[in-house]
Scaffold this active site. Structure first.
Site, short mmCIF file in Angstrom:
data_model
loop_
_atom_site.label_atom_id
_atom_site.label_comp_id
_atom_site.label_asym_id
_atom_site.label_seq_id
_atom_site.Cartn_x
_atom_site.Cartn_y
_atom_site.Cartn_z
N ASN A 15 -62.20 -3.56 14.08
CA ASN A 15 -61.22 -3.86 14.97
C ASN A 15 -61.80 -2.98 16.22
O ASN A 15 -61.64 -1.73 16.18
CB ASN A 15 -60.00 -3.54 15.11
CG ASN A 15 -59.35 -4.43 13.71
OD1 ASN A 15 -59.83 -5.47 13.76
ND2 ASN A 15 -58.54 -3.87 12.81
N HIS A 59 -64.00 2.85 13.00
CA HIS A 59 -64.21 2.79 11.32
C HIS A 59 -64.05 1.38 11.15
O HIS A 59 -63.85 0.35 11.92
CB HIS A 59 -62.49 3.17 10.83
CG HIS A 59 -61.52 2.88 11.65
ND1 HIS A 59 -60.96 2.98 12.85
CD2 HIS A 59 -60.58 1.57 11.16
CE1 HIS A 59 -59.99 2.31 13.29
NE2 HIS A 59 -59.90 1.51 12.43
N ILE A 93 -54.74 4.51 4.20
CA ILE A 93 -53.38 5.10 3.44
C ILE A 93 -52.18 4.21 3.51
O ILE A 93 -51.28 4.01 2.53
CB ILE A 93 -52.60 6.08 4.39
CG1 ILE A 93 -51.65 7.04 3.98
CG2 ILE A 93 -52.22 5.66 5.89
CD1 ILE A 93 -51.63 8.32 4.81
N GLN A 118 -57.32 -2.55 17.23
CA GLN A 118 -57.51 -1.34 16.94
C GLN A 118 -56.66 -0.35 17.04
O GLN A 118 -56.04 -0.26 18.27
CB GLN A 118 -58.82 -0.73 17.60
CG GLN A 118 -59.50 0.58 17.37
CD GLN A 118 -60.59 0.84 18.18
OE1 GLN A 118 -61.05 0.48 19.05
NE2 GLN A 118 -61.23 2.19 17.66
P1 AMP Z 1 -57.33 -0.23 12.91
O1 AMP Z 1 -55.82 -1.33 13.09
O2 AMP Z 1 -58.28 -0.96 12.63
O3 AMP Z 1 -57.17 0.77 13.82
O4 AMP Z 1 -56.88 0.37 11.63
C1 AMP Z 1 -56.43 1.79 11.12
C2 AMP Z 1 -56.28 1.81 9.95
O5 AMP Z 1 -56.18 3.42 9.61
C3 AMP Z 1 -55.03 1.39 9.16
O6 AMP Z 1 -55.33 0.45 8.33
C4 AMP Z 1 -54.24 2.52 8.65
O7 AMP Z 1 -53.49 2.16 7.61
C5 AMP Z 1 -55.11 3.60 8.52
N1 AMP Z 1 -54.81 5.05 8.61
C6 AMP Z 1 -54.01 5.48 9.61
N2 AMP Z 1 -54.00 6.89 9.18
C7 AMP Z 1 -54.64 7.03 7.86
C8 AMP Z 1 -54.77 8.26 7.35
N3 AMP Z 1 -54.20 9.38 7.83
N4 AMP Z 1 -55.49 8.13 6.21
C9 AMP Z 1 -56.14 6.91 6.00
N5 AMP Z 1 -55.79 6.01 6.34
C10 AMP Z 1 -55.05 5.86 7.57
#
Ligand code: AMP
Ligand code: ZN
Length: 137
Positions: A86, A99, A31, A93
């Site tokens: 992460n 993910h 997002i 993370q």
């Molecule tokens: P991390 O820092 O590795 O936990 O990354 C989490 C990722 O999830 C970030 O890049 C956010 O932009 C993404 N994210 C959070 N909420 C959503 C959502 N509803 N749809 C798509 N991506 C998301």
């Protein structure tokens, strides 16, 4: 897990820009993309990080990454990609459903990617590798 945003996306209770799915894996656009086409690949089954994933989910997610990453990269006209996971809040993370990020990269895109590296003092590499190998055996 009802309080997990990615489980809610898997369940269809939160929208996403889905790019691919199979029985075990879902892939959707991040997002807040680092670059156009930034895609997240997740197991549908909740796990906090890779240590909680089944071998079957690990294999399915890995296969999905190898399939999706080059397609996304080509489609946005990028020349390469970063795969990033992460693991733990100290590692960045934020979402506690495992993910993997696919981040398409272009020459001189200004996103950067440079670790602060170091070297091992004499003997430390031997010692550390032996300790880790021992813990794994
Ligand atoms: P991390 O820092 O590795 O936990 O990354 C989490 C990722 O999830 C970030 O890049 C956010 O932009 C993404 N994210 C959070 N909420 C959503 C959502 N509803 N749809 C798509 N991506 C998301
Ligand atoms: Zn979850």
């Amino acid at each position: 897990m009802s309080d997990c945003i990615f489980c809610r996306i898997v369940a269809g209770n939160l929208p996403c820009w889905k790019v691919w799915e199979d029985a075990l894996v879902l892939a959707f656009l991040d997002i807040n993309p680092v670059a156009e086409g930034h895609t997240l690949v997740i197991p549908k089954a909740h796990a906090r990080d890779i240590t909680g994933m089944t071998r079957e989910d690990l294999a399915a997610v890995t296969a999905a990454l190898a399939r999706i990453a080059p397609v996304v990269t080509d489609l946005v006209g990028a020349e390469g990609f970063n795969l990033l996971n992460n693991c733990g809040c100290v590692a960045g993370q934020v979402v506690e459903h495992v993910h993997f990020h696919i981040i398409p990269r272009k020459e001189a895109d200004g996103r950067g990617y440079r670790w602060i590296t170091s070297t091992y003092p004499e003997g430390r590499g031997d010692q550390l590798a032996a300790r880790i190998a021992g813990a794994l055996s």
